[in-house]
Design a protein around this motif. Sequence first.
Motif, PDB file in Angstrom:
ATOM      1  N   ASP A  30       0.809  -1.217   0.000  1.00 41.57           N
ATOM      2  CA  ASP A  30       0.000   0.000   0.000  1.00 41.57           C
ATOM      3  C   ASP A  30       0.845   1.272   0.000  1.00 41.57           C
ATOM      4  O   ASP A  30       0.522   2.224  -0.689  1.00 41.57           O
ATOM      5  CB  ASP A  30      -0.914   0.032   1.234  1.00 41.57           C
ATOM      6  CG  ASP A  30      -1.825  -1.171   1.324  1.00 41.57           C
ATOM      7  OD1 ASP A  30      -2.465  -1.514   0.313  1.00 41.57           O
ATOM      8  OD2 ASP A  30      -1.893  -1.783   2.412  1.00 41.57           O
ATOM      9  N   HIS A  31       1.874   1.283   0.832  1.00 43.19           N
ATOM     10  CA  HIS A  31       2.718   2.470   0.987  1.00 43.19           C
ATOM     11  C   HIS A  31       4.167   2.041   1.173  1.00 43.19           C
ATOM     12  O   HIS A  31       4.439   1.024   1.795  1.00 43.19           O
ATOM     13  CB  HIS A  31       2.329   3.296   2.227  1.00 43.19           C
ATOM     14  CG  HIS A  31       0.907   3.696   2.288  1.00 43.19           C
ATOM     15  ND1 HIS A  31       0.373   4.681   1.492  1.00 43.19           N
ATOM     16  CD2 HIS A  31      -0.109   3.249   3.057  1.00 43.19           C
ATOM     17  CE1 HIS A  31      -0.905   4.829   1.773  1.00 43.19           C
ATOM     18  NE2 HIS A  31      -1.229   3.954   2.703  1.00 43.19           N
ATOM     19  N   ASP A  32       5.072   2.856   0.676  1.00 39.93           N
ATOM     20  CA  ASP A  32       6.503   2.687   0.935  1.00 39.93           C
ATOM     21  C   ASP A  32       7.081   4.091   0.979  1.00 39.93           C
ATOM     22  O   ASP A  32       7.314   4.712  -0.055  1.00 39.93           O
ATOM     23  CB  ASP A  32       7.165   1.845  -0.151  1.00 39.93           C
ATOM     24  CG  ASP A  32       8.616   1.491   0.167  1.00 39.93           C
ATOM     25  OD1 ASP A  32       9.233   2.185   1.011  1.00 39.93           O
ATOM     26  OD2 ASP A  32       9.122   0.533  -0.436  1.00 39.93           O
ATOM     27  N   GLN A  33       7.267   4.593   2.182  1.00 36.23           N
ATOM     28  CA  GLN A  33       7.687   5.980   2.351  1.00 36.23           C
ATOM     29  C   GLN A  33       8.952   6.050   3.201  1.00 36.23           C
ATOM     30  O   GLN A  33       8.980   5.556   4.325  1.00 36.23           O
ATOM     31  CB  GLN A  33       6.575   6.777   3.045  1.00 36.23           C
ATOM     32  CG  GLN A  33       6.860   8.243   3.198  1.00 36.23           C
ATOM     33  CD  GLN A  33       6.859   8.966   1.864  1.00 36.23           C
ATOM     34  OE1 GLN A  33       5.973   8.754   1.039  1.00 36.23           O
ATOM     35  NE2 GLN A  33       7.848   9.801   1.632  1.00 36.23           N
ATOM     36  N   THR A  34       9.997   6.648   2.638  1.00 37.07           N
ATOM     37  CA  THR A  34      11.200   6.934   3.412  1.00 37.07           C
ATOM     38  C   THR A  34      11.035   8.348   3.963  1.00 37.07           C
ATOM     39  O   THR A  34      10.997   9.322   3.200  1.00 37.07           O
ATOM     40  CB  THR A  34      12.461   6.826   2.541  1.00 37.07           C
ATOM     41  OG1 THR A  34      12.540   5.485   2.042  1.00 37.07           O
ATOM     42  CG2 THR A  34      13.707   7.144   3.339  1.00 37.07           C
ATOM     43  N   VAL A  35      10.912   8.430   5.272  1.00 41.32           N
ATOM     44  CA  VAL A  35      10.691   9.705   5.940  1.00 41.32           C
ATOM     45  C   VAL A  35      12.018  10.419   6.187  1.00 41.32           C
ATOM     46  O   VAL A  35      12.123  11.625   6.028  1.00 41.32           O
ATOM     47  CB  VAL A  35       9.930   9.487   7.271  1.00 41.32           C
ATOM     48  CG1 VAL A  35       9.711  10.788   8.010  1.00 41.32           C
ATOM     49  CG2 VAL A  35       8.603   8.777   7.009  1.00 41.32           C
ATOM     50  N   SER A  36      13.031   9.629   6.568  1.00 39.79           N
ATOM     51  CA  SER A  36      14.368  10.153   6.842  1.00 39.79           C
ATOM     52  C   SER A  36      15.347   8.992   6.767  1.00 39.79           C
ATOM     53  O   SER A  36      14.944   7.859   6.496  1.00 39.79           O
ATOM     54  CB  SER A  36      14.414  10.805   8.236  1.00 39.79           C
ATOM     55  OG  SER A  36      14.247   9.815   9.241  1.00 39.79           O
ATOM     56  N   GLU A  37      16.619   9.260   7.026  1.00 43.87           N
ATOM     57  CA  GLU A  37      17.622   8.179   7.049  1.00 43.87           C
ATOM     58  C   GLU A  37      17.259   7.109   8.079  1.00 43.87           C
ATOM     59  O   GLU A  37      17.565   5.952   7.908  1.00 43.87           O
ATOM     60  CB  GLU A  37      19.002   8.747   7.375  1.00 43.87           C
ATOM     61  CG  GLU A  37      19.597   9.588   6.279  1.00 43.87           C
ATOM     62  CD  GLU A  37      20.628   8.828   5.479  1.00 43.87           C
ATOM     63  OE1 GLU A  37      21.188   7.835   5.982  1.00 43.87           O
ATOM     64  OE2 GLU A  37      20.865   9.235   4.337  1.00 43.87           O
ATOM     65  N   GLY A  56       9.651  -1.844   8.324  1.00 46.12           N
ATOM     66  CA  GLY A  56      10.449  -0.673   8.004  1.00 46.12           C
ATOM     67  C   GLY A  56      11.629  -0.484   8.940  1.00 46.12           C
ATOM     68  O   GLY A  56      12.066  -1.409   9.616  1.00 46.12           O
ATOM     69  N   ARG A  57      12.114   0.735   8.946  1.00 43.50           N
ATOM     70  CA  ARG A  57      13.207   1.157   9.812  1.00 43.50           C
ATOM     71  C   ARG A  57      12.667   2.196  10.774  1.00 43.50           C
ATOM     72  O   ARG A  57      11.900   3.080  10.385  1.00 43.50           O
ATOM     73  CB  ARG A  57      14.301   1.846   8.982  1.00 43.50           C
ATOM     74  CG  ARG A  57      15.453   1.031   8.577  1.00 43.50           C
ATOM     75  CD  ARG A  57      16.577   1.851   7.939  1.00 43.50           C
ATOM     76  NE  ARG A  57      16.178   3.068   7.237  1.00 43.50           N
ATOM     77  CZ  ARG A  57      15.828   3.131   5.952  1.00 43.50           C
ATOM     78  NH1 ARG A  57      15.796   2.045   5.214  1.00 43.50           N
ATOM     79  NH2 ARG A  57      15.503   4.290   5.402  1.00 43.50           N
ATOM     80  N   GLY A  58      13.096   2.084  12.048  1.00 45.34           N
ATOM     81  CA  GLY A  58      12.718   3.086  13.028  1.00 45.34           C
ATOM     82  C   GLY A  58      11.274   3.043  13.464  1.00 45.34           C
ATOM     83  O   GLY A  58      10.749   4.034  13.968  1.00 45.34           O
ATOM     84  N   LEU A  59      10.616   1.903  13.285  1.00 43.96           N
ATOM     85  CA  LEU A  59       9.192   1.804  13.616  1.00 43.96           C
ATOM     86  C   LEU A  59       8.911   1.104  14.938  1.00 43.96           C
ATOM     87  O   LEU A  59       7.877   1.330  15.549  1.00 43.96           O
ATOM     88  CB  LEU A  59       8.437   1.060  12.505  1.00 43.96           C
ATOM     89  CG  LEU A  59       8.533   1.639  11.100  1.00 43.96           C
ATOM     90  CD1 LEU A  59       7.745   0.780  10.121  1.00 43.96           C
ATOM     91  CD2 LEU A  59       8.067   3.079  11.069  1.00 43.96           C
ATOM     92  N   THR A  60       9.797   0.212  15.352  1.00 43.51           N
ATOM     93  CA  THR A  60       9.555  -0.582  16.555  1.00 43.51           C
ATOM     94  C   THR A  60      10.884  -0.978  17.189  1.00 43.51           C
ATOM     95  O   THR A  60      11.908  -1.012  16.511  1.00 43.51           O
ATOM     96  CB  THR A  60       8.729  -1.854  16.219  1.00 43.51           C
ATOM     97  OG1 THR A  60       8.487  -2.576  17.426  1.00 43.51           O
ATOM     98  CG2 THR A  60       9.437  -2.750  15.224  1.00 43.51           C
ATOM     99  N   GLU A  61      10.822  -1.269  18.470  1.00 46.09           N
ATOM    100  CA  GLU A  61      12.008  -1.750  19.178  1.00 46.09           C
ATOM    101  C   GLU A  61      11.998  -3.271  19.314  1.00 46.09           C
ATOM    102  O   GLU A  61      12.918  -3.835  19.909  1.00 46.09           O
ATOM    103  CB  GLU A  61      12.113  -1.080  20.550  1.00 46.09           C
ATOM    104  CG  GLU A  61      12.378   0.416  20.427  1.00 46.09           C
ATOM    105  CD  GLU A  61      12.573   1.091  21.768  1.00 46.09           C
ATOM    106  OE1 GLU A  61      12.759   0.396  22.788  1.00 46.09           O
ATOM    107  OE2 GLU A  61      12.540   2.328  21.783  1.00 46.09           O
ATOM    108  N   MET A  62      10.980  -3.935  18.770  1.00 40.60           N
ATOM    109  CA  MET A  62      10.935  -5.394  18.815  1.00 40.60           C
ATOM    110  C   MET A  62      12.093  -5.961  17.998  1.00 40.60           C
ATOM    111  O   MET A  62      12.477  -5.386  16.977  1.00 40.60           O
ATOM    112  CB  MET A  62       9.621  -5.933  18.233  1.00 40.60           C
ATOM    113  CG  MET A  62       8.412  -5.676  19.088  1.00 40.60           C
ATOM    114  SD  MET A  62       6.904  -6.452  18.410  1.00 40.60           S
ATOM    115  CE  MET A  62       6.608  -5.449  16.955  1.00 40.60           C
ATOM    116  N   ALA A  63      12.612  -7.095  18.432  1.00 46.94           N
ATOM    117  CA  ALA A  63      13.697  -7.756  17.701  1.00 46.94           C
ATOM    118  C   ALA A  63      13.151  -8.414  16.444  1.00 46.94           C
ATOM    119  O   ALA A  63      12.069  -9.023  16.474  1.00 46.94           O
ATOM    120  CB  ALA A  63      14.357  -8.813  18.584  1.00 46.94           C
ATOM    121  N   PRO A  64      13.869  -8.307  15.317  1.00 47.07           N
ATOM    122  CA  PRO A  64      13.440  -8.986  14.090  1.00 47.07           C
ATOM    123  C   PRO A  64      13.202 -10.478  14.347  1.00 47.07           C
ATOM    124  O   PRO A  64      13.998 -11.135  15.011  1.00 47.07           O
ATOM    125  CB  PRO A  64      14.598  -8.763  13.127  1.00 47.07           C
ATOM    126  CG  PRO A  64      15.191  -7.469  13.588  1.00 47.07           C
ATOM    127  CD  PRO A  64      15.086  -7.520  15.099  1.00 47.07           C
TER     128      PRO A  64
END
Length: 125
Positions: A30-37, A56-64
């Motif tokens: 649906d969406h793929d947005q790079t907000v920042s580095e 994504g990146r920077g969305l959660t602190e859960m471990a992959p």
Amino acid sequence: MDMKLELVMVPVTDVDRAKEFYVKVGFVADHDQTVSEEIRFVQLTPPGSGCSIAIGRGLTEMAPGSLDNLQMVIADADATLADLRSRGVEAEGVDEQAWGRFVSFADPDGNRWALQELPDYSKQG
């Protein structure tokens, strides 16, 4: 008061690899947005679902790979298993239980999914 679950964060190590995998499973990107580095937001929705996932990146602190047994309901376990395997997804099943028939798979990071065909309660007496 209504409450609707609409987005679940799924922790992954490689956003592009995970996005490719979920699209292969059949999710719609649906969406793929790079907000920042530091922040990239990708939203994917399973076909027919009112709830999406976000990777994504920077969305959660859960471990992959730390999500175990995300569950979706399907109409036909046999057909779903055949479809996933035809797409190149390493899916397991069909696991027969009193509460349903299950197909399972994991994403490249090990986040595990269970797909449940609900029992036909009208046939139980």
